[in-house]
Design an enzyme around this catalytic site. Structure first.
Site, PDB file in Angstrom:
ATOM      1  N   LYS A  73     -47.734 -36.943 -39.919  1.00 49.98           N
ATOM      2  CA  LYS A  73     -47.277 -37.795 -40.869  1.00 49.98           C
ATOM      3  C   LYS A  73     -46.082 -37.914 -40.878  1.00 49.98           C
ATOM      4  CE  LYS A  73     -49.630 -35.717 -44.296  1.00 49.98           C
ATOM      5  NZ  LYS A  73     -50.184 -34.616 -43.369  1.00 49.98           N
ATOM      6  N   ARG A  82     -53.227 -37.485 -52.726  1.00 49.45           N
ATOM      7  CA  ARG A  82     -53.917 -36.421 -52.194  1.00 49.45           C
ATOM      8  C   ARG A  82     -55.385 -36.348 -52.707  1.00 49.45           C
ATOM      9  NH1 ARG A  82     -49.714 -33.464 -49.133  1.00 49.45           N
ATOM     10  NH2 ARG A  82     -50.631 -31.951 -47.936  1.00 49.45           N
ATOM     11  N   ARG A 112     -45.080 -25.757 -34.853  1.00 50.44           N
ATOM     12  CA  ARG A 112     -44.191 -26.541 -35.567  1.00 50.44           C
ATOM     13  C   ARG A 112     -42.976 -25.749 -35.727  1.00 50.44           C
ATOM     14  NH1 ARG A 112     -45.556 -30.133 -40.497  1.00 50.44           N
ATOM     15  NH2 ARG A 112     -46.392 -28.188 -41.156  1.00 50.44           N
ATOM     16  N   ARG A 146     -42.313 -23.169 -41.006  1.00 46.75           N
ATOM     17  CA  ARG A 146     -42.567 -23.354 -42.398  1.00 46.75           C
ATOM     18  C   ARG A 146     -43.390 -22.156 -42.805  1.00 46.75           C
ATOM     19  NH1 ARG A 146     -44.427 -29.510 -43.691  1.00 46.75           N
ATOM     20  NH2 ARG A 146     -46.138 -28.518 -44.697  1.00 46.75           N
ATOM     21  N   ARG A 178     -55.205 -24.792 -45.687  1.00 51.88           N
ATOM     22  CA  ARG A 178     -54.806 -26.148 -46.165  1.00 51.88           C
ATOM     23  C   ARG A 178     -55.827 -27.136 -45.671  1.00 51.88           C
ATOM     24  NH1 ARG A 178     -49.354 -25.703 -43.058  1.00 51.88           N
ATOM     25  NH2 ARG A 178     -48.995 -27.849 -43.532  1.00 51.88           N
TER      26      ARG A 178
END
Ligand code: AP5
Ligand code: MG
Length: 219
Positions: free
Chosen positions: A13, A88, A127, A160, A171
């Protein structure tokens, strides 16, 4: 245009939002980015949000909804918005409908980036994000030119705190339970489009951009 970009954690996203907002001159509104900035600044709201983010859980609506309403009410949003990571839940989708009615705005498209769970885990655990400008990289799939240094601003890259394997699994679990039912909500409104997010970043972008170009031509 007012676009909602949805998809599971790690679908791309943020990566696609960076390119789409440039291409279509939209304002990027990411609730995750707003929370991470608040955490960085050490505000009370940031401290509260971090408790939930680090567990992989959703931040409560009493915090999220006010922030989104305030952001969408700013004059720059009149030019067009790309929402990333909000809504969400069905409750948030309904609250958004009310906010948009008050602001005399309407949703033009809801795009879901679809990626398998195995690939999502690989994307999230590899990431890296720039501490300074927020640009996103991946150690294998989208590496910076110089290891751990941002191509755009030479900032330091970091991982992160919610990208550890256990938090990533939570998640994904929360996404399946609380966010997936929203697909049906937007399908029933005839606004929903799914994009195959398993392909290269540029191919996913070309697909979504072509769809949005058609939408823009219709408006
Ligand atoms: P948020 O920041 O929104 O996180 P998320 O939804 O879990 O999504 P991510 O940002 O992790 O993934 P992404 O889809 O943006 O992928 P990216 O482009 O970075 O939310 C974080 C937390 O905040 C939530 O858990 C919650 O606690 C809270 N929160 C936020 N919004 C909320 C709300 N509305 N209500 C309540 N709580 C809320 O890409 C991932 C990686 O893959 C990168 O390394 C990238 O380089 C790579 N990549 C991207 N595309 C490709 C591709 N096509 N091929 C190969 N690699 C790719
Ligand atoms: Mg993101």
């Amino acid at each position: 245009m007012f676009i909602i970009l949805m998809g599971p954690p790690g679908a791309g996203k943020g990566t696609q939002a960076e390119k789409l907002t440039k291409e279509f001159a939209l304002i990027h509104v990411s609730t995750g980015d707003i929370f991470r900035n608040a955490v960085k600044e050490g505000t009370e709201m940031g401290k509260k949000a971090k408790e939930y983010m680090d567990k992989g859980e959703l931040v409560p609506d009493e915090i999220v909804l006010g922030i989104v309403k305030e952001r969408l009410s700013k004059p720059d949003c009149k030019a067009g918005v790309l929402l990333d990571g909000f809504p969400r839940t069905i409750e948030q989708a309904e609250a958004l409908d009310e906010v948009l009615e008050d602001l005399k705005m309407k949703i033009d498209a809801v795009i879901n980036i679809d990626v398998s769970e195995e690939e999502l885990i690989a994307r999230l655990t590899g990431r890296r994000v720039c501490r300074n400008c927020g640009a996103t990289y991946h150690i294998k799939f989208n590496p910076p030119k110089v290891r751990n240094i941002c191509d755009h601003c030479s900032g330091e890259l970091y991982q992160r705190s919610d990208d550890t394997i256990d938090t990533v699994k939570e998640r994904l679990n929360i996404y399946n339970k609380q966010t997936l039912p929203m697909v049906d909500y937007y399908e029933r409104k005839g606004m929903y489009k799914s994009a195959d997010g398993s392909r290269e970043i540029d191919q996913v972008f070309a697909d979504i951009a072509a769809y949005l170009q058609n939408k823009e031509d219709e408006i």
